[in-house]
Motif scaffolding. Structure first.
Motif, PDB file in Angstrom:
ATOM      1  N   HIS A  21      -6.830   8.678 -23.692  1.00  0.00           N
ATOM      2  CA  HIS A  21      -5.487   9.078 -24.092  1.00  0.00           C
ATOM      3  C   HIS A  21      -4.882  10.073 -23.092  1.00  0.00           C
ATOM      4  CE1 HIS A  21      -5.829   6.891 -27.761  1.00  0.00           C
ATOM      5  NE2 HIS A  21      -6.709   7.703 -28.314  1.00  0.00           N
ATOM      6  N   THR A  22      -5.702  10.971 -22.586  1.00  0.00           N
ATOM      7  CA  THR A  22      -5.229  11.944 -21.601  1.00  0.00           C
ATOM      8  C   THR A  22      -4.789  11.244 -20.328  1.00  0.00           C
ATOM      9  OG1 THR A  22      -6.710  13.625 -22.505  1.00  0.00           O
ATOM     10  CG2 THR A  22      -5.880  14.001 -20.274  1.00  0.00           C
ATOM     11  N   ARG A  23      -5.614  10.304 -19.856  1.00  0.00           N
ATOM     12  CA  ARG A  23      -5.261   9.561 -18.641  1.00  0.00           C
ATOM     13  C   ARG A  23      -4.000   8.738 -18.849  1.00  0.00           C
ATOM     14  NH1 ARG A  23      -9.402   5.920 -17.510  1.00  0.00           N
ATOM     15  NH2 ARG A  23     -10.506   6.493 -19.401  1.00  0.00           N
ATOM     16  N   ALA A  24      -3.860   8.140 -20.026  1.00  0.00           N
ATOM     17  CA  ALA A  24      -2.665   7.350 -20.321  1.00  0.00           C
ATOM     18  C   ALA A  24      -1.425   8.234 -20.298  1.00  0.00           C
ATOM     19  CB  ALA A  24      -2.801   6.663 -21.679  1.00  0.00           C
ATOM     20  N   ALA A  25      -1.504   9.401 -20.919  1.00  0.00           N
ATOM     21  CA  ALA A  25      -0.359  10.313 -20.929  1.00  0.00           C
ATOM     22  C   ALA A  25       0.032  10.715 -19.510  1.00  0.00           C
ATOM     23  CB  ALA A  25      -0.673  11.543 -21.772  1.00  0.00           C
ATOM     24  N   THR A  26      -0.967  10.966 -18.681  1.00  0.00           N
ATOM     25  CA  THR A  26      -0.702  11.346 -17.290  1.00  0.00           C
ATOM     26  C   THR A  26      -0.005  10.227 -16.532  1.00  0.00           C
ATOM     27  OG1 THR A  26      -2.609  12.827 -17.286  1.00  0.00           O
ATOM     28  CG2 THR A  26      -1.784  12.112 -15.142  1.00  0.00           C
ATOM     29  N   VAL A  27      -0.495   9.014 -16.681  1.00  0.00           N
ATOM     30  CA  VAL A  27       0.110   7.867 -15.996  1.00  0.00           C
ATOM     31  C   VAL A  27       1.545   7.664 -16.464  1.00  0.00           C
ATOM     32  CG1 VAL A  27       0.014   5.342 -15.763  1.00  0.00           C
ATOM     33  CG2 VAL A  27      -2.064   6.704 -15.498  1.00  0.00           C
ATOM     34  N   PHE A  28       1.750   7.706 -17.767  1.00  0.00           N
ATOM     35  CA  PHE A  28       3.098   7.494 -18.283  1.00  0.00           C
ATOM     36  C   PHE A  28       4.047   8.603 -17.833  1.00  0.00           C
ATOM     37  CE2 PHE A  28       0.875   5.039 -21.806  1.00  0.00           C
ATOM     38  CZ  PHE A  28       1.136   3.813 -21.213  1.00  0.00           C
ATOM     39  N   ARG A  29       3.550   9.839 -17.760  1.00  0.00           N
ATOM     40  CA  ARG A  29       4.372  10.952 -17.274  1.00  0.00           C
ATOM     41  C   ARG A  29       4.784  10.701 -15.827  1.00  0.00           C
ATOM     42  NH1 ARG A  29       0.941  15.092 -17.561  1.00  0.00           N
ATOM     43  NH2 ARG A  29       1.258  15.176 -19.809  1.00  0.00           N
ATOM     44  N   GLU A  30       3.824  10.260 -15.004  1.00  0.00           N
ATOM     45  CA  GLU A  30       4.109   9.986 -13.594  1.00  0.00           C
ATOM     46  C   GLU A  30       5.104   8.842 -13.439  1.00  0.00           C
ATOM     47  OE1 GLU A  30       0.255   9.365 -11.893  1.00  0.00           O
ATOM     48  OE2 GLU A  30      -0.200  11.522 -11.871  1.00  0.00           O
ATOM     49  N   LEU A  31       5.062   7.884 -14.367  1.00  0.00           N
ATOM     50  CA  LEU A  31       6.004   6.765 -14.331  1.00  0.00           C
ATOM     51  C   LEU A  31       7.373   7.126 -14.898  1.00  0.00           C
ATOM     52  CD1 LEU A  31       3.648   3.867 -15.485  1.00  0.00           C
ATOM     53  CD2 LEU A  31       4.542   4.274 -13.170  1.00  0.00           C
ATOM     54  N   GLY A  32       7.448   8.261 -15.571  1.00  0.00           N
ATOM     55  CA  GLY A  32       8.701   8.675 -16.183  1.00  0.00           C
ATOM     56  C   GLY A  32       8.972   8.014 -17.516  1.00  0.00           C
ATOM     57  N   ASP A  33       7.941   7.444 -18.133  1.00  0.00           N
ATOM     58  CA  ASP A  33       8.084   6.769 -19.424  1.00  0.00           C
ATOM     59  C   ASP A  33       7.762   7.777 -20.535  1.00  0.00           C
ATOM     60  OD1 ASP A  33       7.950   5.204 -21.709  1.00  0.00           O
ATOM     61  OD2 ASP A  33       6.937   3.539 -20.698  1.00  0.00           O
ATOM     62  N   LEU A  34       8.787   8.483 -20.966  1.00  0.00           N
ATOM     63  CA  LEU A  34       8.587   9.560 -21.931  1.00  0.00           C
ATOM     64  C   LEU A  34       8.151   9.051 -23.292  1.00  0.00           C
ATOM     65  CD1 LEU A  34      11.598  11.879 -21.051  1.00  0.00           C
ATOM     66  CD2 LEU A  34       9.230  12.029 -20.272  1.00  0.00           C
ATOM     67  N   HIS A  35       8.620   7.888 -23.688  1.00  0.00           N
ATOM     68  CA  HIS A  35       8.240   7.331 -24.999  1.00  0.00           C
ATOM     69  C   HIS A  35       6.752   6.973 -25.024  1.00  0.00           C
ATOM     70  CE1 HIS A  35      12.302   7.333 -26.514  1.00  0.00           C
ATOM     71  NE2 HIS A  35      12.696   6.773 -25.375  1.00  0.00           N
ATOM     72  N   ALA A  36       6.282   6.344 -23.959  1.00  0.00           N
ATOM     73  CA  ALA A  36       4.862   5.986 -23.889  1.00  0.00           C
ATOM     74  C   ALA A  36       3.997   7.239 -23.756  1.00  0.00           C
ATOM     75  CB  ALA A  36       4.617   5.029 -22.732  1.00  0.00           C
ATOM     76  N   GLU A  37       4.489   8.231 -23.005  1.00  0.00           N
ATOM     77  CA  GLU A  37       3.748   9.490 -22.898  1.00  0.00           C
ATOM     78  C   GLU A  37       3.612  10.140 -24.268  1.00  0.00           C
ATOM     79  OE1 GLU A  37       3.981  13.908 -20.832  1.00  0.00           O
ATOM     80  OE2 GLU A  37       5.575  12.466 -20.420  1.00  0.00           O
ATOM     81  N   LYS A  38       4.691  10.136 -25.031  1.00  0.00           N
ATOM     82  CA  LYS A  38       4.662  10.701 -26.385  1.00  0.00           C
ATOM     83  C   LYS A  38       3.639   9.962 -27.248  1.00  0.00           C
ATOM     84  CE  LYS A  38       7.589  11.280 -30.465  1.00  0.00           C
ATOM     85  NZ  LYS A  38       7.282  10.192 -31.370  1.00  0.00           N
ATOM     86  N   ALA A  39       3.622   8.635 -27.170  1.00  0.00           N
ATOM     87  CA  ALA A  39       2.665   7.851 -27.958  1.00  0.00           C
ATOM     88  C   ALA A  39       1.225   8.189 -27.564  1.00  0.00           C
ATOM     89  CB  ALA A  39       2.928   6.359 -27.769  1.00  0.00           C
ATOM     90  N   ALA A  40       0.985   8.361 -26.270  1.00  0.00           N
ATOM     91  CA  ALA A  40      -0.367   8.707 -25.811  1.00  0.00           C
ATOM     92  C   ALA A  40      -0.772  10.095 -26.310  1.00  0.00           C
ATOM     93  CB  ALA A  40      -0.433   8.644 -24.283  1.00  0.00           C
ATOM     94  N   LEU A  41       0.161  11.033 -26.281  1.00  0.00           N
ATOM     95  CA  LEU A  41      -0.153  12.384 -26.751  1.00  0.00           C
ATOM     96  C   LEU A  41      -0.361  12.416 -28.263  1.00  0.00           C
ATOM     97  CD1 LEU A  41       2.274  14.427 -24.506  1.00  0.00           C
ATOM     98  CD2 LEU A  41      -0.222  14.289 -24.313  1.00  0.00           C
TER      99      LEU A  41
END
Length: 56
Positions: A21-41
């Motif tokens: 989940h941490t790695r997913a949040a990091t990847v989504f943050r780097e991609l600028g996908d805030l919705h996916a980052e929120k879901a990962a967090l």
């Protein structure tokens, strides 16, 4: 990676799920996908809670 984390939670591999989940949040943050980052967090938080509940 969110699906990987969810699968790991189901088999009780909480540390690995938290890492996924941490790695997913990091990847989504780097991609600028805030919705996916929120879901990962959110999944990260739920995993921590599930681990705590199962340890009780």
């Amino acid at each position: 990676m969110l699906n990987l984390g969810g699968a790991l939670v189901q088999v009780g591999r909480f540390e690995k799920a938290i890492d996924a989940h941490t790695r997913a949040a990091t990847v989504f943050r780097e991609l600028g996908d805030l919705h996916a980052e929120k879901a990962a967090l959110e999944a990260w938080a739920v995993t921590h809670n599930e681990r705590r509940l199962r340890q009780s």
